[in-house]
Structure formats: C-alpha cells, structure tokens
Design a protein around this motif. Structure first.
Motif, PDB file in Angstrom:
ATOM      1  N   GLU A 185       0.950  -1.210  -0.062  1.00  0.00           N
ATOM      2  CA  GLU A 185       0.030  -0.022   0.167  1.00  0.00           C
ATOM      3  C   GLU A 185       0.791   1.150   0.001  1.00  0.00           C
ATOM      4  O   GLU A 185       1.952   1.267   0.798  1.00  0.00           O
ATOM      5  CB  GLU A 185      -1.100   0.061   1.224  1.00  0.00           C
ATOM      6  CG  GLU A 185      -1.893  -1.255   1.153  1.00  0.00           C
ATOM      7  CD  GLU A 185      -2.856  -1.373   2.284  1.00  0.00           C
ATOM      8  OE1 GLU A 185      -2.666  -0.364   3.374  1.00  0.00           O
ATOM      9  OE2 GLU A 185      -3.732  -1.906   2.614  1.00  0.00           O
ATOM     10  N   THR A 214     -10.025   9.227  -0.394  1.00  0.00           N
ATOM     11  CA  THR A 214     -10.687   7.994  -0.815  1.00  0.00           C
ATOM     12  C   THR A 214     -12.414   8.312  -0.372  1.00  0.00           C
ATOM     13  O   THR A 214     -12.678   8.774   0.550  1.00  0.00           O
ATOM     14  CB  THR A 214     -10.512   6.877   0.157  1.00  0.00           C
ATOM     15  OG1 THR A 214      -9.032   6.590   0.152  1.00  0.00           O
ATOM     16  CG2 THR A 214     -11.261   5.627  -0.052  1.00  0.00           C
ATOM     17  N   GLN A 215     -13.003   8.480  -1.489  1.00  0.00           N
ATOM     18  CA  GLN A 215     -14.602   8.733  -1.612  1.00  0.00           C
ATOM     19  C   GLN A 215     -15.354   7.808  -1.073  1.00  0.00           C
ATOM     20  O   GLN A 215     -16.232   7.912  -0.144  1.00  0.00           O
ATOM     21  CB  GLN A 215     -14.980   9.331  -3.079  1.00  0.00           C
ATOM     22  CG  GLN A 215     -16.295   9.793  -2.736  1.00  0.00           C
ATOM     23  CD  GLN A 215     -16.811  10.207  -4.184  1.00  0.00           C
ATOM     24  OE1 GLN A 215     -16.182   9.866  -5.279  1.00  0.00           O
ATOM     25  NE2 GLN A 215     -17.919  11.022  -4.213  1.00  0.00           N
ATOM     26  N   VAL A 216     -15.400   6.452  -1.727  1.00  0.00           N
ATOM     27  CA  VAL A 216     -15.943   5.200  -1.364  1.00  0.00           C
ATOM     28  C   VAL A 216     -15.529   4.127  -1.447  1.00  0.00           C
ATOM     29  O   VAL A 216     -14.786   4.020  -2.618  1.00  0.00           O
ATOM     30  CB  VAL A 216     -17.392   5.489  -1.925  1.00  0.00           C
ATOM     31  CG1 VAL A 216     -17.365   5.758  -3.487  1.00  0.00           C
ATOM     32  CG2 VAL A 216     -18.433   4.449  -1.305  1.00  0.00           C
ATOM     33  N   TYR A 217     -15.669   3.243  -0.640  1.00  0.00           N
ATOM     34  CA  TYR A 217     -15.072   1.707  -0.996  1.00  0.00           C
ATOM     35  C   TYR A 217     -15.880   0.661  -0.379  1.00  0.00           C
ATOM     36  O   TYR A 217     -16.905   0.944   0.278  1.00  0.00           O
ATOM     37  CB  TYR A 217     -13.754   1.610  -0.657  1.00  0.00           C
ATOM     38  CG  TYR A 217     -13.520   1.628   0.558  1.00  0.00           C
ATOM     39  CD1 TYR A 217     -13.429   0.724   1.625  1.00  0.00           C
ATOM     40  CD2 TYR A 217     -12.575   2.697   1.166  1.00  0.00           C
ATOM     41  CE1 TYR A 217     -13.204   0.840   2.943  1.00  0.00           C
ATOM     42  CE2 TYR A 217     -12.077   2.755   2.476  1.00  0.00           C
ATOM     43  CZ  TYR A 217     -12.557   1.837   3.593  1.00  0.00           C
ATOM     44  OH  TYR A 217     -12.222   1.835   4.734  1.00  0.00           O
ATOM     45  N   ASP A 218     -15.879  -0.467  -0.792  1.00  0.00           N
ATOM     46  CA  ASP A 218     -16.781  -1.820  -0.444  1.00  0.00           C
ATOM     47  C   ASP A 218     -18.194  -1.060  -0.490  1.00  0.00           C
ATOM     48  O   ASP A 218     -18.963  -1.208   0.431  1.00  0.00           O
ATOM     49  CB  ASP A 218     -16.465  -2.052   1.115  1.00  0.00           C
ATOM     50  CG  ASP A 218     -14.977  -2.693   0.956  1.00  0.00           C
ATOM     51  OD1 ASP A 218     -14.672  -3.288  -0.110  1.00  0.00           O
ATOM     52  OD2 ASP A 218     -14.429  -2.868   2.111  1.00  0.00           O
ATOM     53  N   CYS A 219     -18.540  -0.604  -1.904  1.00  0.00           N
ATOM     54  CA  CYS A 219     -20.050   0.029  -2.019  1.00  0.00           C
ATOM     55  C   CYS A 219     -20.872  -0.821  -2.974  1.00  0.00           C
ATOM     56  O   CYS A 219     -20.186  -1.209  -4.121  1.00  0.00           O
ATOM     57  CB  CYS A 219     -19.776   1.328  -2.320  1.00  0.00           C
ATOM     58  SG  CYS A 219     -21.197   2.361  -2.862  1.00  0.00           S
ATOM     59  N   TYR A 259     -22.425   0.658   1.903  1.00  0.00           N
ATOM     60  CA  TYR A 259     -21.099   1.113   1.849  1.00  0.00           C
ATOM     61  C   TYR A 259     -20.451   0.751   3.097  1.00  0.00           C
ATOM     62  O   TYR A 259     -21.200   0.774   4.139  1.00  0.00           O
ATOM     63  CB  TYR A 259     -20.777   2.620   1.289  1.00  0.00           C
ATOM     64  CG  TYR A 259     -21.973   3.351   2.128  1.00  0.00           C
ATOM     65  CD1 TYR A 259     -21.689   3.898   3.444  1.00  0.00           C
ATOM     66  CD2 TYR A 259     -22.797   3.862   1.475  1.00  0.00           C
ATOM     67  CE1 TYR A 259     -22.435   4.628   4.092  1.00  0.00           C
ATOM     68  CE2 TYR A 259     -23.713   4.388   2.087  1.00  0.00           C
ATOM     69  CZ  TYR A 259     -23.637   4.971   3.375  1.00  0.00           C
ATOM     70  OH  TYR A 259     -24.543   5.808   4.104  1.00  0.00           O
ATOM     71  N   GLU A 260     -19.098   0.368   2.896  1.00  0.00           N
ATOM     72  CA  GLU A 260     -18.379   0.275   4.421  1.00  0.00           C
ATOM     73  C   GLU A 260     -17.660   1.641   4.596  1.00  0.00           C
ATOM     74  O   GLU A 260     -17.280   1.769   5.731  1.00  0.00           O
ATOM     75  CB  GLU A 260     -17.290  -0.877   4.112  1.00  0.00           C
ATOM     76  CG  GLU A 260     -18.074  -2.322   4.186  1.00  0.00           C
ATOM     77  CD  GLU A 260     -18.598  -2.490   5.465  1.00  0.00           C
ATOM     78  OE1 GLU A 260     -18.162  -2.015   6.572  1.00  0.00           O
ATOM     79  OE2 GLU A 260     -19.829  -3.131   5.335  1.00  0.00           O
ATOM     80  N   TYR A 261     -17.500   2.487   3.608  1.00  0.00           N
ATOM     81  CA  TYR A 261     -16.675   3.742   3.790  1.00  0.00           C
ATOM     82  C   TYR A 261     -17.343   4.782   2.854  1.00  0.00           C
ATOM     83  O   TYR A 261     -17.257   4.448   1.615  1.00  0.00           O
ATOM     84  CB  TYR A 261     -15.422   3.480   3.780  1.00  0.00           C
ATOM     85  CG  TYR A 261     -14.534   5.102   4.272  1.00  0.00           C
ATOM     86  CD1 TYR A 261     -14.386   5.575   5.437  1.00  0.00           C
ATOM     87  CD2 TYR A 261     -14.247   5.683   3.100  1.00  0.00           C
ATOM     88  CE1 TYR A 261     -13.933   6.632   5.715  1.00  0.00           C
ATOM     89  CE2 TYR A 261     -13.599   7.107   3.449  1.00  0.00           C
ATOM     90  CZ  TYR A 261     -13.457   7.287   4.685  1.00  0.00           C
ATOM     91  OH  TYR A 261     -12.806   8.635   4.948  1.00  0.00           O
TER      92      TYR A 261
END
Length: 227
Positions: A40, A102-107, A120-122
């Motif tokens: 990362e 980071t706007q959105v992930y796991d969505c 969403y998760e975030y």
C-alpha cells in the motif's frame, strides 16, 4: 602539493547524504511495489518523516565532525527541498489516513426511475441521483449509519427543497407537492452503512393502505306481536 593536501577529502555539501539515502529508498520501494502489488502506498507515505530525521542526524554529525560539510547556497537549497518534500509527503499521509483521498469503497450502488440505494463500508464524499416524481407521490427514505454521518437533501427543478436532513437515519416519508424532476444529494462523512430512497406512486399507496373494515350490519329484530 603536500601529502596532507593530497590526503584531505573535499567537504561535501549538506543534504547530499540524505538525498542519496532517499533516492535509494524510493527506488527500492518502487521496485518492490512492481513485484508486490499488495504493498500500500499509505505505508510508504507514512515513512516520510524519516527524511527530516535523517537530515537532522546528518547536520548533527557534520557539526560534530569539525566542518567537513559545506553549507553553501546549493547545500542550503538542497536542505530546503528535502524539508519541503518531507512536509508534503507527511501532509499526503495525513490526508490519506483521514480519507480525504478516498471517496467510497466496498460499495454497492443501485439507481433507476423508481429509487436510489447505496450500501457501503466507507463513504466520504458526495453522490446524487435524479428522480421524476408525480404530484401526490410519496418519497420514502430509509437510512442506517453504523459510524460517521450521512447528510441528505432533495430539491426540485426550481430549487425548492423538499426536505433536508443534517443527519439522515431511520425511516421517513415525504409528500411530493408538484410533478417534476427531483435531485437527491447525499453527503457521507466517513460513514458506514446504507440508505434507500424509494418512490411510491399515489395509486400504489392507495393499494398498500389497509382497507377500512366494514361496519357490521345491525341484526334484524323480530316483529313485535300485538297484545
């Protein structure tokens, strides 16, 4: 030229050691990332304060060594560049940590002419969808926030706000005052959870409403007998 002059080493500029170490470390990290994609970038950015630490150690050892480091304008400019790079990388690491990049992930997102849903998760940013609503329709909202906050606003074509919620949570319904396009704007603030906006046409609302029970018929009384 004396033997002492031949054995004397020229003074090096301040910051050259740190610059060399930073170049080697950055090149190594880039090479490793090509063979290990799971590495990362956040971890590399978090190591940026080491630039300032190494530069400070170099300056301290130079002062202790009796002036073997040259502080001319080139050296000072090099130090300024290294300090600036360290501060920029540090700010990027902080922004990455707080989710600013980071706007959105796991969505999962679903939107059409009948509704708008997201899980969403975030979620840290904005998203929107436009629905055509008829006068008399209901706009039903459902939201659940496990963490963070979710703001929402629904406005019509003329800018009129149908509703606005600083913290959207639970279930609510709103009657549409006039037909037209309505824009649903949601703003996640580091939120985890989900929301749904569902259009319920007036005709379907009548079908969903439970029928009122009919009043029982009064029992017929037997005819009265003449005395």
């Amino acid at each position: 030229m004396t033997a002492s002059d031949q054995g004397a080493r020229p003074a090096r500029r301040a910051g050259t050691l740190t610059l060399g170490v930073v170049l080697v470390a950055a090149g190594t990290a880039m090479l490793v990332s090509l063979f290990w994609p799971a590495l990362e970038a956040e971890r590399l950015l978090k190591a940026s304060p080491l630039i300032l630490i190494l530069l400070g150690v170099e300056v301290l050892f130079a002062a202790r060594g009796g002036g073997k480091v040259k502080y001319d304008w080139v050296g000072m400019l090099l130090c300024v560049v290294l300090v600036g790079a360290g501060m920029v990388f540090y700010a990027a690491a902080r922004a990455y940590e707080s989710g600013a990049y980071t706007q959105v992930y796991d969505c999962s997102r679903w939107a059409d002419e009948t509704g708008f849903r997201m899980e969403y998760e975030y979620f840290n940013g904005f998203d929107s969808h436009t629905l055509y609503l008829e006068k008399g329709d209901l706009l039903r909202t459902q939201a659940s926030a496990r963490s963070g906050a979710l703001e929402a606003e629904v406005s019509g074509e003329d800018g009129e706000t149908l509703f606005e919620a600083a913290t959207l949570n639970g279930e609510r319904s709103f009657r549409v005052p006039r037909s037209g396009d309505y824009t649903i704007l949601v703003h996640g603030r580091g939120a985890a959870g989900g929301f749904a906006f569902e259009r319920i046409p007036a005709a379907e609302e009548d079908l969903e409403a439970p029928a009122e029970p009919e009043a029982p018929e009064a029992p017929e009384l037997p005819p009265e007998e003449d005395p």
